[in-house]
Design an enzyme around this catalytic site. Structure first.
Site, PDB file in Angstrom:
ATOM      1  CG  HIS A  32      -5.428  -2.386  -0.221  1.00 15.72           C
ATOM      2  ND1 HIS A  32      -4.700  -2.128  -1.335  1.00 15.72           N
ATOM      3  CD2 HIS A  32      -5.043  -1.723   0.750  1.00 15.72           C
ATOM      4  CE1 HIS A  32      -3.548  -1.427  -0.885  1.00 15.72           C
ATOM      5  NE2 HIS A  32      -3.786  -1.205   0.417  1.00 15.72           N
TER       6      HIS A  32
ATOM      7  CB  SER B  33      -0.971  -0.019   1.144  1.00 20.31           C
ATOM      8  OG  SER B  33      -2.015   0.900   1.046  1.00 20.31           O
TER       9      SER B  33
ATOM     10  CG  ASP C  50      -5.798  -3.159  -4.278  1.00 23.01           C
ATOM     11  OD1 ASP C  50      -6.645  -2.569  -3.528  1.00 23.01           O
ATOM     12  OD2 ASP C  50      -4.725  -3.293  -3.662  1.00 23.01           O
TER      13      ASP C  50
END
Length: 457
Positions: A365, A245, A309
């Site tokens: 995610h 991320s 995602d």
């Protein structure tokens, strides 16, 4: 389909003869000692991803576990006075996470100032008068392989792991979403090399009144990498950077920084190999950033993501690496034209029979889910099949992604009694943590060696 300008790994054709495939298998290195340079991108991962090479899978999972450790060790609890810090002492980090099998030792914690505009990323205690720090959040760690592991790996490996977010994907909405030149924050001769402003702020900002982020995250990581490169000056060394991320963006920025500043060049002229294993990362910079990172600096980035995602689709929703090359060249000056870097490994959670195909954006995610997908990924057009026996229960550690038939409760990982302990007089209180790690005492020495102290404004 739009023409992509991203570099893609070359893969064997599906109609190759069996003799050709057998020859390719015979030519593949059998041990990590032989294979590590290829696994770290020497040939842009050609022939290692489709089909998935067993050594490649093992190493990719290992670095994914090191990124996941940032989440498992982070205190997200707003009712804790230590919220925003690491839950474990530096010397017990991998032991506390039952990860001593990795054969690495954490040498330094990384902190970032929480004063920048990413409110869905940072965590603070609800009791300001008892907070461990008003300005800092723990951002990751630097670790180095021990002697036995270094012998098995074929080199001493310095790993930098950056923290991202656990469930929230909303932080991408908080991006300033405009490109900013990396120079002078990161010395770069090309003034047109630009990255997303919030990422650069996270990496380079500091709070002089705070003992944890009086040095920027950039200064912390460069000083520690310099120290370790000096410590192992007589050995072959790799610098591997990983993150998920927002941590993926930090991994790419710090790799760019290490090579751009020449920190990876040893005193005798040898160069430490620098590579990035990125998980679910957003786009970081513009076309000039991509070109300089890949072509001028030669940094190897393997970008792993779930096709469903949302985070890797930002920023740069309209102009990106999927746009025709001619269009990108025409609009590259726009402040919202971003391109992914490196080689892509795209996964699809809908191919796993264990996962709910209708999982929400946070599930798509989730890093543990991606490590599950890596375990079952055989190739783009091959059947999903788990290989290593990785426990599927890990997927639901901090999500609700497994199908109900597997009987694994959602978000099951938690601290015993939420960190409360019973005192001798029978009262329940939050346990004190014996040591909170700030900057190493010798950080200024290594900052001076890198020239960073003299470059401060």
């Amino acid at each position: 389909m739009a023409t992509s300008i991203s570099k893609k790994p070359s893969v064997p054709c599906e109609d190759s003869s069996s003799s050709t495939l057998e020859t390719q298998q015979d030519q593949k290195p059998k041990t990590i000692t032989e294979a590590w340079r290829k696994i770290h991108g020497e040939d842009n991962w050609a022939g290692l991803l489709d089909p998935m090479d067993p050594l490649m899978r093992a190493e990719l999972t290992r670095y994914g576990d090191m990124a996941q450790a940032c989440y498992d060790a982070f205190d997200f609890d707003p009712y804790s006075k230590y919220c925003g810090n690491c839950k474990y002492p530096l010397t017990k980090f991998f032991e506390a996470l039952d990860m001593t099998r990795l054969g690495y030792t954490v040498t330094c914690y990384l902190y970032a100032t929480a004063n920048i505009n990413l409110p869905n990323f940072f965590r603070k205690s609800r009791w300001p008068d008892k907070m461990w720090s008003k300005h800092a959040n723990w951002a990751g760690y630097v670790a180095v392989s021990d002697d036995a592991t270094s012998k098995r790996l074929g080199r001493r490996d310095i790993t930098v792991a950056w923290r991202g977010t656990v469930t929230h994907v909303e932080w991408v909405a908080d991006l300033k979403n405009f490109l900013k030149p990396v120079s002078p924050d990161i010395p770069c001769p090309d003034k047109k090399v630009k990255v997303e402003a919030g990422f650069l702020d996270f990496y380079t900002d500091r709070e002089t009144d705070c003992g944890y982020c009086k040095n920027s995250a950039r200064e912390q990581v460069l000083a520690e990498v310099k120290r370790l490169l000096d410590l192992y000056a007589n050995e072959e060394v790799s610098v591997t950077i990983t993150g998920h991320s927002l941590g993926s963006a930090m991994a790419i920025l710090s790799a760019f920084d290490i090579v751009e500043t020449g920190l990876h060049v040893r005193t005798d002229g040898r160069r430490a190999h620098v590579s990035v294993f990125s998980f679910s990362g957003p786009r970081v910079g513009n076309m000039r950033f991509k070109e300089r990172l890949e072509e001028k600096l030669g940094i190897k980035v393997l970008r792993v993501h779930n096709t469903h995602d949302l985070v890797p689709q930002s920023p740069g929703l309209f102009f990106n690496e999927s746009s025709p090359a001619c269009v990108v060249k025409m609009v590259q000056w726009l402040p919202w034209c971003y391109l992914h870097v490196g080689v892509e490994l795209m996964l699809d959670h809908k191919k796993s029979p264990f996962l709910n195909p209708d999982g929400d954006s946070a599930c798509a995610h989730n890093l543990e889910a991606q490590l599950h997908l890596i375990d079952g990924y055989q190739g783009r057009n091959l059947r999903f099949e788990l290989v290593t026996g990785r426990d599927i229960a890990l997927v639901n550690k901090d999500s609700d992604f497994l199908k109900d038939e597997h009987l694994v409760p959602p978000r099951w990982r938690q601290d015993m009694n939420k960190g409360m302990i019973k005192t001798e007089d029978g009262r329940w209180v939050q346990a004190d943590r014996p040591e909170l790690h700030g900057h190493p005492e010798d950080i200024d020495h290594y900052l001076s060696d890198t020239g960073l102290l003299s470059s401060r404004s």
